[in-house]
Design an enzyme around this catalytic site. Structure first.
Site, PDB file in Angstrom:
ATOM      1  N   CYS A  45      11.203 -11.489  -8.331  1.00 54.69           N
ATOM      2  CA  CYS A  45      11.986 -12.662  -7.948  1.00 54.69           C
ATOM      3  C   CYS A  45      11.344 -13.952  -8.429  1.00 54.69           C
ATOM      4  O   CYS A  45      10.828 -14.747  -7.629  1.00 54.69           O
ATOM      5  CB  CYS A  45      12.166 -12.683  -6.433  1.00 54.69           C
ATOM      6  SG  CYS A  45      12.986 -11.200  -5.865  1.00 54.69           S
ATOM      7  N   PRO A  62     -16.395  -8.385 -28.720  1.00 54.75           N
ATOM      8  CA  PRO A  62     -14.956  -8.253 -28.954  1.00 54.75           C
ATOM      9  C   PRO A  62     -14.251  -7.543 -27.801  1.00 54.75           C
ATOM     10  O   PRO A  62     -14.779  -6.591 -27.229  1.00 54.75           O
ATOM     11  CB  PRO A  62     -14.886  -7.395 -30.225  1.00 54.75           C
ATOM     12  CG  PRO A  62     -16.133  -6.569 -30.180  1.00 54.75           C
ATOM     13  CD  PRO A  62     -17.185  -7.420 -29.504  1.00 54.75           C
TER      14      PRO A  62
END
Ligand SMILES: *Cc1c(COP(=O)(O)O)cnc(C)c1O
Length: 419
Positions: free
Chosen positions: A348, A280
């Site tokens: 950006c 996990p």
């Protein structure tokens, strides 16, 4: 409506806390953006797996790729965790954190010869192999070293699992695992390799699985496979069921109870004379972490309302990469109402967002927000794009907290480069 809080993060009066530490205090001293993890939440989830499996010979191998912070690895090692690594770099981290290589399983479809050598030299528990040629390479490298390497074949059990195509791995068209129809041949060939011990079977069907029936289905198929392989005379001793259990990202998400889930697996596997392994990642660290960010600007265009924050896709790429949803909470609740807005970062790229079209608290520049359930696949996927230093990682323990990774500096940005 109050969102379901990941339980380590909660409001006291109108201030958001991680355990007993006020997030506003952490942000004031550590700066933003920053990752904040609850140690208690991590250890509780690990303990839930251990308790659910208790009585069965097993090893819970935390999947390092979900969050590889050295201090977290050290705490998990101390709690008795094994580790699932997908690169030699992750194995290096585990060893540096004090983890025992003998409790490490090495997964991944593209291990290099150097990585296999490194893992053999450290004496890891086993390799999860994904192709004939990988088995052959491990055999050759183990022979050169004069050792026998324990391996499991990673099987593709044809179970649909992940919430998003990129995190679903158990179908025929995926690059992962060996197809069910070919697995016996692969074992037969592995049997002929003198320096590998093909004593395991493994699978990992995907990630962010909210319906454990999918995993249970895979367990049934894997147990049938174990019986078939043993029928062929193969001494199958361990079964690795991978990871994949999901966490609550949205207020309404219902997640499987880890202890119950592990208990179900224990009952299924009990009596099969198998050493069980689980891998996990997300379900151990996901809900234990949040990303703190500060509002820089509010901005309105003719068609949209934006909340510009100082965290970006470089800090948390999951929304941009997987269109995933992260709950975003105000660190201080106010009575200013809500606004429908996009929460965007300074990078950006139009794809740089943390939330789109979200009903958000009507925050002002300077206010703090917590992007929840960011403990898994958060910092580890961060980058320096736009020459942005990576954020620090903070570990909370009760009312105390410490920086377990400092914010990168400009010098860090150019390390290794030359003029
Ligand atoms: C990613 C991965 C895991 C962990 O998955 P989670 O969804 O984070 O639990 C376990 N095993 C393998 C082989 C993986 O690739």
């Amino acid at each position: 409506m109050m969102p379901d809080l990941p339980n380590a993060f909660w409001y006291q009066e109108d201030a958001l806390y991680c355990e007993q530490a006020a997030l506003a205090d952490i942000a004031a001293r550590a700066g933003t953006p920053c990752y904040v993890y609850s140690l208690r939440a991590v250890l509780e989830r690990f303990a839930a797996y251990q308790e659910g499996l208790s009585g069965l010979p097993h090893l819970v191998c935390y999947a390092v790729k979900a969050n590889s912070n050295l201090h977290l690895l050290a705490m998990l090692a101390k709690a008795g965790a094994g580790f699932d690594v997908v690169s030699a770099g992750e194995l290096f981290r585990v060893i540096r954190a004090g983890g025992d290589p003998a409790r490490v399983v090495f997964s991944g479809v593209g291990k290099t010869a150097d990585e296999i050598e490194y893992a053999l030299a450290r004496g890891i528990h086993s390799f999860n192999c994904e192709s004939d040629s990988e088995v052959a390479l491990i055999d050759a490298l183990a022979a050169r070293r004069g050792v026998r390497a324990r391996i499991a074949i990673r099987v593709n059990p044809h179970v649909e699992a992940g919430a998003h195509p990129y995190i679903s791995t158990g179908l025929r068209q995926h690059k992962f695992g060996i197809d069910f129809s070919e697995v016996e041949d692969v074992y037969r060939r592995a049997l002929a390799c003198p320096n590998v011990v093909a004593e395991g079977v493994s699978c990992h069907i995907g990630s962010q699985i909210l319906n454990p029936e999918r995993i249970f289905e895979a367990v049934d198929r894997m147990l049938e496979l174990v019986a078939r392989l043993r029928g062929m005379g193969l001494p199958i001793r361990h079964l690795d069921l991978g990871g994949g259990l999901g966490v609550a990202y949205k207020p309404g998400d219902r997640t499987p109870d880890i202890r119950e889930f592990a208990g179900w697996i224990r009952r299924k596997v009990e009596g099969a004379d198998l050493f069980l392994m689980l891998e996990p990642g997300r379900s151990i660290v996901g809900e234990a972490g949040a990303l703190l960010t500060r509002v820089l600007y509010r901005k309105r265009t003719p068609s949209r309302e934006f909340i510009v924050v100082d965290a970006a896709m470089t800090d948390l790429i999951r929304p941009s990469l997987y269109q995933s949803y992260h709950e975003i909470l105000p660190v201080r609740r106010s009575s200013r109402g809500t606004v429908l807005a996009d929460v965007v970062g300074p990078v950006c790229e139009s794809g740089d967002f943390l939330a789109l079209d979200r009903e958000m608290p009507n925050v002002l520049p300077g206010d703090l927000l917590a992007v929840c359930t960011a403990g898994a696949y958060g910092f580890v996927l961060s980058s320096n794009y736009n020459a942005r230093p990576r954020p620090p990682e903070i570990l909370v323990e009760g009312d105390a907290w410490r920086t377990v990774r400092v914010r990168e500096t400009f010098e860090d940005l150019i390390r290794g480069e030359s003029l």
